[in-house]
Design a protein around this motif. Structure first.
Motif, PDB file in Angstrom:
ATOM      1  N   TYR A 263       0.857  -1.177   0.000  1.00  0.00           N
ATOM      2  CA  TYR A 263       0.000   0.000   0.000  1.00  0.00           C
ATOM      3  C   TYR A 263       0.897   1.231   0.000  1.00  0.00           C
ATOM      4  CZ  TYR A 263       0.919   0.359   5.074  1.00  0.00           C
ATOM      5  OH  TYR A 263       1.522   0.467   6.290  1.00  0.00           O
ATOM      6  N   ASP A 264       0.325   2.368  -0.361  1.00  0.00           N
ATOM      7  CA  ASP A 264       1.097   3.603  -0.403  1.00  0.00           C
ATOM      8  C   ASP A 264       1.162   4.161   1.014  1.00  0.00           C
ATOM      9  OD1 ASP A 264       2.053   6.196  -0.671  1.00  0.00           O
ATOM     10  OD2 ASP A 264       1.194   6.431  -2.664  1.00  0.00           O
ATOM     11  N   SER A 265       2.278   3.933   1.672  1.00  0.00           N
ATOM     12  CA  SER A 265       2.396   4.288   3.087  1.00  0.00           C
ATOM     13  C   SER A 265       2.358   5.809   3.297  1.00  0.00           C
ATOM     14  CB  SER A 265       3.682   3.706   3.668  1.00  0.00           C
ATOM     15  OG  SER A 265       4.807   4.082   2.897  1.00  0.00           O
ATOM     16  N   LYS A 266       2.837   6.586   2.332  1.00  0.00           N
ATOM     17  CA  LYS A 266       2.794   8.041   2.497  1.00  0.00           C
ATOM     18  C   LYS A 266       1.357   8.539   2.449  1.00  0.00           C
ATOM     19  CE  LYS A 266       4.790  12.383   0.864  1.00  0.00           C
ATOM     20  NZ  LYS A 266       5.705  13.048  -0.096  1.00  0.00           N
ATOM     21  N   ASN A 267       0.566   8.001   1.529  1.00  0.00           N
ATOM     22  CA  ASN A 267      -0.848   8.372   1.474  1.00  0.00           C
ATOM     23  C   ASN A 267      -1.559   8.005   2.766  1.00  0.00           C
ATOM     24  OD1 ASN A 267      -1.356   9.749  -0.896  1.00  0.00           O
ATOM     25  ND2 ASN A 267      -1.639   7.903  -2.106  1.00  0.00           N
ATOM     26  N   MET A 268      -1.227   6.825   3.314  1.00  0.00           N
ATOM     27  CA  MET A 268      -1.889   6.402   4.540  1.00  0.00           C
ATOM     28  C   MET A 268      -1.475   7.279   5.726  1.00  0.00           C
ATOM     29  SD  MET A 268      -4.129   4.225   3.896  1.00  0.00           S
ATOM     30  CE  MET A 268      -4.561   3.926   5.608  1.00  0.00           C
ATOM     31  N   MET A 269      -0.228   7.744   5.729  1.00  0.00           N
ATOM     32  CA  MET A 269       0.197   8.665   6.776  1.00  0.00           C
ATOM     33  C   MET A 269      -0.648   9.942   6.728  1.00  0.00           C
ATOM     34  SD  MET A 269       3.817  10.723   7.292  1.00  0.00           S
ATOM     35  CE  MET A 269       3.488  11.729   5.839  1.00  0.00           C
ATOM     36  N   HIS A 270      -0.830  10.481   5.509  1.00  0.00           N
ATOM     37  CA  HIS A 270      -1.620  11.704   5.360  1.00  0.00           C
ATOM     38  C   HIS A 270      -3.091  11.458   5.678  1.00  0.00           C
ATOM     39  CE1 HIS A 270       1.481  14.435   4.154  1.00  0.00           C
ATOM     40  NE2 HIS A 270       1.858  13.680   3.136  1.00  0.00           N
ATOM     41  N   THR A 271      -3.571  10.254   5.417  1.00  0.00           N
ATOM     42  CA  THR A 271      -4.947   9.914   5.771  1.00  0.00           C
ATOM     43  C   THR A 271      -5.147  10.045   7.271  1.00  0.00           C
ATOM     44  OG1 THR A 271      -5.203   8.384   3.913  1.00  0.00           O
ATOM     45  CG2 THR A 271      -6.661   8.065   5.794  1.00  0.00           C
ATOM     46  N   ILE A 272      -4.274   9.439   8.037  1.00  0.00           N
ATOM     47  CA  ILE A 272      -4.380   9.495   9.498  1.00  0.00           C
ATOM     48  C   ILE A 272      -4.188  10.936   9.988  1.00  0.00           C
ATOM     49  CG2 ILE A 272      -3.384   8.690  11.665  1.00  0.00           C
ATOM     50  CD1 ILE A 272      -4.966   6.550  10.050  1.00  0.00           C
ATOM     51  N   SER A 292       1.941  16.692  16.786  1.00  0.00           N
ATOM     52  CA  SER A 292       2.551  16.348  18.078  1.00  0.00           C
ATOM     53  C   SER A 292       2.928  14.871  18.132  1.00  0.00           C
ATOM     54  CB  SER A 292       1.573  16.678  19.213  1.00  0.00           C
ATOM     55  OG  SER A 292       0.361  15.956  19.041  1.00  0.00           O
ATOM     56  N   ASN A 293       2.584  14.130  17.084  1.00  0.00           N
ATOM     57  CA  ASN A 293       2.865  12.680  17.054  1.00  0.00           C
ATOM     58  C   ASN A 293       3.737  12.329  15.851  1.00  0.00           C
ATOM     59  OD1 ASN A 293       0.752  13.343  15.296  1.00  0.00           O
ATOM     60  ND2 ASN A 293      -0.147  11.289  15.407  1.00  0.00           N
ATOM     61  N   ARG A 294       4.809  13.085  15.675  1.00  0.00           N
ATOM     62  CA  ARG A 294       5.717  12.900  14.535  1.00  0.00           C
ATOM     63  C   ARG A 294       6.180  11.448  14.408  1.00  0.00           C
ATOM     64  NH1 ARG A 294      10.037  15.181  11.342  1.00  0.00           N
ATOM     65  NH2 ARG A 294      11.923  13.921  11.542  1.00  0.00           N
ATOM     66  N   ALA A 295       6.621  10.847  15.505  1.00  0.00           N
ATOM     67  CA  ALA A 295       7.179   9.486  15.457  1.00  0.00           C
ATOM     68  C   ALA A 295       6.128   8.490  14.960  1.00  0.00           C
ATOM     69  CB  ALA A 295       7.690   9.079  16.836  1.00  0.00           C
ATOM     70  N   GLU A 296       4.906   8.628  15.443  1.00  0.00           N
ATOM     71  CA  GLU A 296       3.843   7.704  15.033  1.00  0.00           C
ATOM     72  C   GLU A 296       3.562   7.829  13.537  1.00  0.00           C
ATOM     73  OE1 GLU A 296      -0.641   6.644  16.540  1.00  0.00           O
ATOM     74  OE2 GLU A 296      -0.232   8.742  16.055  1.00  0.00           O
ATOM     75  N   LEU A 297       3.464   9.053  13.055  1.00  0.00           N
ATOM     76  CA  LEU A 297       3.140   9.266  11.645  1.00  0.00           C
ATOM     77  C   LEU A 297       4.285   8.823  10.734  1.00  0.00           C
ATOM     78  CD1 LEU A 297       1.303  12.703  11.949  1.00  0.00           C
ATOM     79  CD2 LEU A 297       0.278  10.505  11.350  1.00  0.00           C
ATOM     80  N   LEU A 298       5.520   9.089  11.129  1.00  0.00           N
ATOM     81  CA  LEU A 298       6.654   8.645  10.314  1.00  0.00           C
ATOM     82  C   LEU A 298       6.787   7.125  10.337  1.00  0.00           C
ATOM     83  CD1 LEU A 298       9.418  11.327  11.025  1.00  0.00           C
ATOM     84  CD2 LEU A 298       7.922  11.098   9.029  1.00  0.00           C
ATOM     85  N   ASP A 299       6.334   6.498  11.418  1.00  0.00           N
ATOM     86  CA  ASP A 299       6.309   5.036  11.493  1.00  0.00           C
ATOM     87  C   ASP A 299       5.334   4.475  10.457  1.00  0.00           C
ATOM     88  OD1 ASP A 299       7.509   2.849  12.830  1.00  0.00           O
ATOM     89  OD2 ASP A 299       5.650   2.461  13.913  1.00  0.00           O
ATOM     90  N   ILE A 300       4.203   5.164  10.287  1.00  0.00           N
ATOM     91  CA  ILE A 300       3.231   4.756   9.259  1.00  0.00           C
ATOM     92  C   ILE A 300       3.832   4.952   7.870  1.00  0.00           C
ATOM     93  CG2 ILE A 300       0.996   5.305   8.217  1.00  0.00           C
ATOM     94  CD1 ILE A 300       0.049   6.153  11.027  1.00  0.00           C
ATOM     95  N   LYS A 301       4.488   6.097   7.667  1.00  0.00           N
ATOM     96  CA  LYS A 301       5.100   6.394   6.367  1.00  0.00           C
ATOM     97  C   LYS A 301       6.154   5.358   6.003  1.00  0.00           C
ATOM     98  CE  LYS A 301       7.659  10.000   3.887  1.00  0.00           C
ATOM     99  NZ  LYS A 301       8.331  11.320   4.004  1.00  0.00           N
TER     100      LYS A 301
END
Length: 352
Positions: A263-272, A292-301
């Protein structure tokens, strides 16, 4: 007009660094996206040459005409609200007149649809990429012949195979419509090619079969079924796939290949991120785009989450947004009259 024209004529009112750097999600490989607002020279604004938007070739620099910017703010367009809410450290230039456009005057319950709706679009994009990754298409394009079949009792055989088995040439075939039977044809064959048959298709790029005039006394040798709808769908998917192959971001594609989640992990990061932003707006009545949740979002990316887990996370956010909507104190829509007055005041000052 070009972006260079805007700058050389001092027409820019607002210019910011947008995207990952303004969100606090940038990494060493992140691009720098620039967004801004401009006004037109008087003769263009009052004449026929109104230009609502100007961008560079790669679309990583986009500027909106002042009126268009306000129009999109009133619709609670996520990208435009995020420009106005850009953190101070990402603002490159701000004309004093832009102080009249305040983010709190535009936030409304419309954010529920605009942010969440955009997030759902991102989910569709992620699923679309997953389909492309799992279903690569051959470069050699199929023809309509590949979607035609010869009926054989209770079965059928693909036309290219049938032609080869019988040592027939498709251009020596003649077709006529079968009455009351969509996509069904009686097939005739002229081994000497003397009867003027038009073949099954006239070109390999044909979108429909060819019909021929059949002399009296000729006997059909088979019945042909043509799945023209299937061929149209294939042509659309073929174009989408190879357009994507040509334009895809190789670094982003390789990241998706390496994490192997399809799946496109960058798109899913932006979705969340979009859903979390919608939740923030409805809960607080404010918009702070610096996450405020940079680590979580970059983990998704990075593709460290399972796709189904991300969809479950998105469903939870959507449920929270729906719950907050009823108790939210934001207005149903922005104050159009107030925003229009501000726009008029700014224009009067600019064109004084």
């Amino acid at each position: 007009m070009t972006i260079q024209n805007l700058k050389s004529q001092n027409l820019i009112l607002f210019e910011v660094i947008s995207g990952s750097k303004s969100f606090g999600l940038n990494t060493p490989t992140s691009d720098t996206d620039i967004k801004g607002v401009y006004y037109l020279p008087k003769e263009k604004f009052f004449g026929l040459d109104y230009i609502p938007q100007i961008s560079n070739e790669t679309n990583d620099e986009v500027y909106y005409e002042l009126g268009r910017f306000v129009e999109l703010l009133l619709k609670n367009n996520p990208n435009i609200l995020e420009i106005l809410a850009t953190p101070e450290d990402c603002i490159l230039y701000k004309h004093p007149l832009m102080e009249q456009l305040r983010i709190e005057d535009f936030l409304s319950k419309l954010c529920n649809d605009s942010f969440a709706g955009y997030a759902i679009t991102q989910i569709k994009k992620a699923r679309g990429l997953k389909k492309k990754i799992l279903n690569p298409m051959e470069k050699e394009k199929k023809s309509l012949l590949d979607f035609c079949y010869i009926l054989k009792g209770y079965n059928s055989v693909a036309v290219p195979q049938w032609l080869e088995e019988n040592n027939y040439k498709q251009e020596n075939c003649g077709l006529i419509n079968m009455p009351n039977s969509k996509g069904m044809y009686a097939l005739f064959y002229d081994s000497k090619n003397s009867l003027g048959y038009k073949g099954i298709v006239q070109k390999t790029t044909s979108n429909e079969v060819s019909l021929s005039s059949i002399p009296k006394g000729e006997n059909d040798i088979a019945y042909l079924s043509c799945n023209q709808d299937g061929y149209s769908k294939y042509c659309k998917e073929y174009k989408e796939y190879w357009d994507w192959m040509e334009k895809r971001n190789e670094d982003r594609y390789n990241t998706n290949q390496q994490h192997g989640k399809n799946y496109d992990s960058k798109n899913m990061m932006h979705t969340i991120r979009l859903l979390q932003t919608a939740e923030q707006i409805l809960a607080t009545g404010k918009l702070n785009i610096r996450v405020s949740n940079r680590a979580e979002l970059l983990d998704i990316k990075a593709g460290n989450k399972e796709y189904d887990d991300l969809l479950e996370m998105a469903d939870g956010l959507i449920a929270s947004i729906e719950s907050l909507y009823d108790s939210c104190t934001l207005p149903e829509t922005p104050d159009v009259e107030k925003s229009t007055r501000a726009l008029i005041d700014i224009r009067k000052e600019l064109y004084r």
